[in-house]
Enzyme design. Structure first.
Site, PDB file in Angstrom:
ATOM      1  N   PHE A  25       0.848  -1.191   0.000  1.00 41.54           N
ATOM      2  CA  PHE A  25       0.000   0.000   0.000  1.00 41.54           C
ATOM      3  C   PHE A  25       0.888   1.248   0.000  1.00 41.54           C
ATOM      4  O   PHE A  25       1.849   1.330   0.760  1.00 41.54           O
ATOM      5  CB  PHE A  25      -0.908  -0.028   1.236  1.00 41.54           C
ATOM      6  CG  PHE A  25      -1.955   1.029   1.234  1.00 41.54           C
ATOM      7  CD1 PHE A  25      -3.062   0.926   0.399  1.00 41.54           C
ATOM      8  CD2 PHE A  25      -1.856   2.135   2.059  1.00 41.54           C
ATOM      9  CE1 PHE A  25      -4.040   1.910   0.396  1.00 41.54           C
ATOM     10  CE2 PHE A  25      -2.829   3.122   2.061  1.00 41.54           C
ATOM     11  CZ  PHE A  25      -3.921   2.998   1.224  1.00 41.54           C
ATOM     12  N   ASP A  58       1.829  -4.722   8.701  1.00 45.11           N
ATOM     13  CA  ASP A  58       0.659  -3.854   8.610  1.00 45.11           C
ATOM     14  C   ASP A  58      -0.553  -4.771   8.439  1.00 45.11           C
ATOM     15  O   ASP A  58      -0.649  -5.510   7.455  1.00 45.11           O
ATOM     16  CB  ASP A  58       0.813  -2.897   7.412  1.00 45.11           C
ATOM     17  CG  ASP A  58      -0.322  -1.888   7.340  1.00 45.11           C
ATOM     18  OD1 ASP A  58      -1.419  -2.182   7.861  1.00 45.11           O
ATOM     19  OD2 ASP A  58      -0.122  -0.813   6.739  1.00 45.11           O
ATOM     20  N   TYR A  67     -10.851   1.431  10.776  1.00 42.12           N
ATOM     21  CA  TYR A  67     -12.083   1.741  10.029  1.00 42.12           C
ATOM     22  C   TYR A  67     -12.425   0.740   8.935  1.00 42.12           C
ATOM     23  O   TYR A  67     -13.386   0.921   8.213  1.00 42.12           O
ATOM     24  CB  TYR A  67     -12.032   3.155   9.429  1.00 42.12           C
ATOM     25  CG  TYR A  67     -10.807   3.488   8.613  1.00 42.12           C
ATOM     26  CD1 TYR A  67     -10.690   3.062   7.300  1.00 42.12           C
ATOM     27  CD2 TYR A  67      -9.777   4.239   9.153  1.00 42.12           C
ATOM     28  CE1 TYR A  67      -9.571   3.363   6.552  1.00 42.12           C
ATOM     29  CE2 TYR A  67      -8.642   4.550   8.411  1.00 42.12           C
ATOM     30  CZ  TYR A  67      -8.546   4.106   7.110  1.00 42.12           C
ATOM     31  OH  TYR A  67      -7.430   4.408   6.374  1.00 42.12           O
ATOM     32  N   LYS A  68     -11.621  -0.321   8.792  1.00 43.18           N
ATOM     33  CA  LYS A  68     -11.929  -1.318   7.760  1.00 43.18           C
ATOM     34  C   LYS A  68     -12.775  -2.419   8.393  1.00 43.18           C
ATOM     35  O   LYS A  68     -13.926  -2.175   8.735  1.00 43.18           O
ATOM     36  CB  LYS A  68     -10.627  -1.800   7.114  1.00 43.18           C
ATOM     37  CG  LYS A  68      -9.983  -0.663   6.304  1.00 43.18           C
ATOM     38  CD  LYS A  68      -8.610  -0.961   5.775  1.00 43.18           C
ATOM     39  CE  LYS A  68      -8.091   0.246   4.984  1.00 43.18           C
ATOM     40  NZ  LYS A  68      -6.647   0.228   4.786  1.00 43.18           N
ATOM     41  N   ARG A 121     -12.722  -4.470  -7.289  1.00 47.00           N
ATOM     42  CA  ARG A 121     -12.395  -5.079  -5.993  1.00 47.00           C
ATOM     43  C   ARG A 121     -13.662  -5.257  -5.160  1.00 47.00           C
ATOM     44  O   ARG A 121     -14.478  -4.349  -5.050  1.00 47.00           O
ATOM     45  CB  ARG A 121     -11.402  -4.167  -5.277  1.00 47.00           C
ATOM     46  CG  ARG A 121     -10.868  -4.731  -3.995  1.00 47.00           C
ATOM     47  CD  ARG A 121      -9.790  -3.826  -3.419  1.00 47.00           C
ATOM     48  NE  ARG A 121     -10.343  -2.615  -2.858  1.00 47.00           N
ATOM     49  CZ  ARG A 121      -9.759  -1.904  -1.889  1.00 47.00           C
ATOM     50  NH1 ARG A 121      -8.588  -2.279  -1.401  1.00 47.00           N
ATOM     51  NH2 ARG A 121     -10.312  -0.814  -1.424  1.00 47.00           N
TER      52      ARG A 121
END
Ligand SMILES: *Cc1c(COP(=O)(O)O)cnc(C)c1O
Length: 423
Positions: A129, A198, A223-224, A382
């Protein structure tokens, strides 16, 4: 899964089916983007209103003590700990994933230099990322290290005697490919490098055991899959062997041993609390607590193992259905086909128009997202699967919508070609 009836039966037998009703989900919408922004738990609005109206409004500054505000970073960290194979006292919730990565990478570099001043390389995957790469790039510039970017397949051979720190994201945000966390942590250790994980795309979706893997540092996102709300604070874990060894670089007063002594010298707290920097965002933390309570409740329903089972069933069904019911349009599976090699998301590429197809799908009420390709991956559609609230009928119906978007070529309409600010 051969019919909608069968999908319905799978939902009815689902041991986690009670959880969907604990979320606010707009009727008629199929939400396959919980890997990017988790859905809103029903309790959150009420609880946040309570914190605002009662705790802030009535208690005012007394609430730091009377409502337990000051210890929220530790309490929420303790709720995340069992999801990542850590002890409750080893995790705090604070800042963002980017900022926490800065802290742990800085510390890892310092420890690595102490161990061996000749190791001057930070190694990561080229398709990690971007924030992870950027943070590492900045720190490497600042501290005279070299950033080595390699393809995931070349990681092991790149782990040579010059590598100080290996930084990886457990589940790749674009492809959903999942690294074997224990194997890679062991390989890093054998090569004399420190290991930072991560967990942004895996915490709350796949089983993680940082202690068993004997990893060194980890950060992750609120927040995921943890459903903490947009911009929710993140978490950080540091192995006990390192935690008191160095100062983290953002020595704010909340990480001080005695913040209310207001002394001019910095003395870090013992343990993970030194990774706190400034005043915790209480309203955001109250929202994250509501997301995390659902995972406590999950313990009685088979815990993360049951969650993973359902996740694998959902992603496998989605792959099978897309391939069976949307043939001939050039869609290609980009995620690993083997369930043990992927996280809780699936992506497909279209030869030319992934973006427009996703926009047309969203207009039909099926929300996934689009991610631009890179050197190793084409542009993709996705789809993230959050087993707490997604189900098998949704998989069935989403594939039907995708099929109609492709058959009708409605993605060719001009409004679906417009790039928005956030994709
Ligand atoms: C989502 C995500 C982040 C987010 O970082 P922020 O600081 O919250 O913007 C970081 N790393 C990875 C791998 C992610 O998927």
């Amino acid at each position: 899964m051969r019919s909608r009836e069968e999908a319905l039966a799978l939902d009815q037998q689902d041991p986690l089916k009670e959880f969907r009703d604990l979320f606010v989900l707009p009727p008629g919408l199929i939400y396959f983007d919980g890997n990017s922004l988790g859905a809103l738990p029903k309790r959150t609005a009420e609880q946040v209103a309570h914190v605002v109206n009662h705790e802030w409004g009535q208690e005012l500054i007394r609430a730091w003590n009377s409502a337990g505000w000051f210890t929220l970073p530790q309490r929420l960290g303790g709720m995340i700990a069992p999801l990542i194979g850590a002890k409750p006292s080893e995790v705090v919730v604070t800042d963002s994933t980017s900022v926490n990565l800065y802290k742990v990478l800085h510390v890892a570099m310092s420890i690595a230099l102490e161990n061996d001043p000749n190791r001057r390389v930070v190694l990561t995957e080229r398709s990690n990322f971007p924030t992870d790469i950027y943070i590492a790039e900045g720190l490497c510039r600042e501290r005279g290290f070299e950033l080595r970017l390699v393809d995931a397949s070349a990681l092991r051979e790149a782990l040579d005697a010059s590598v100080a720190v290996l930084v990886l994201t457990h589940v790749n945000y674009r492809t959903g490919a999942m690294f074997p966390l224990s194997d890679i942590s062991r390989a890093a250790k054998a090569a004399g490098a420190l290991m930072i994980w991560d967990l942004a795309h895996s915490a709350g979706a796949v089983p993680i055991d940082l202690s068993a893997a004997d990893a060194d540092f980890a950060v992750g996102c609120g927040y995921k899959y943890l459903n903490g709300g947009p911009g929710a604070p993140a978490f950080v874990w540091v192995h006990a062997r390192h935690v008191d060894r160095a100062w983290q670089p953002l020595n704010g007063w909340i990480g001080h041993r005695a913040p209310f002594e207001f002394t001019p010298d910095y003395q870090p707290q013992v343990g993970i609390n030194r990774y706190l920097a400034g005043t915790p965002p209480i309203i955001s933390m109250a929202a994250l607590a509501c997301g995390l309570e659902l995972f406590e409740r999950l313990q009685a329903r088979g815990g993360i193992t049951a969650l993973r089972q359902k996740s694998v069933a959902l992603t496998t069904a989605f792959i099978e259905q897309v391939e069976a019911r949307c043939p001939g349009f050039g869609l290609q599976l980009i995620s690993p086909r083997e369930p043990e090699l992927r996280g809780s998301q699936v992506c497909f590429s279209h030869p030319t128009h992934s973006y427009a197809i996703m926009q047309a799908l969203i207009a039909r009420g099926v929300i996934g997202d689009y991610r631009k390709g890179d050197a190793n991956t084409p542009d993709i559609l996705r789809f993230g699967f959050a087993p707490l609230y997604n189900g098998f009928v949704e998989v069935w119906d989403a594939v039907e919508q995708l099929n109609q978007v492709l058959c009708s070529s409605e993605w060719k309409q001009p409004q679906f070609q417009q790039r928005a600010l956030v994709t």
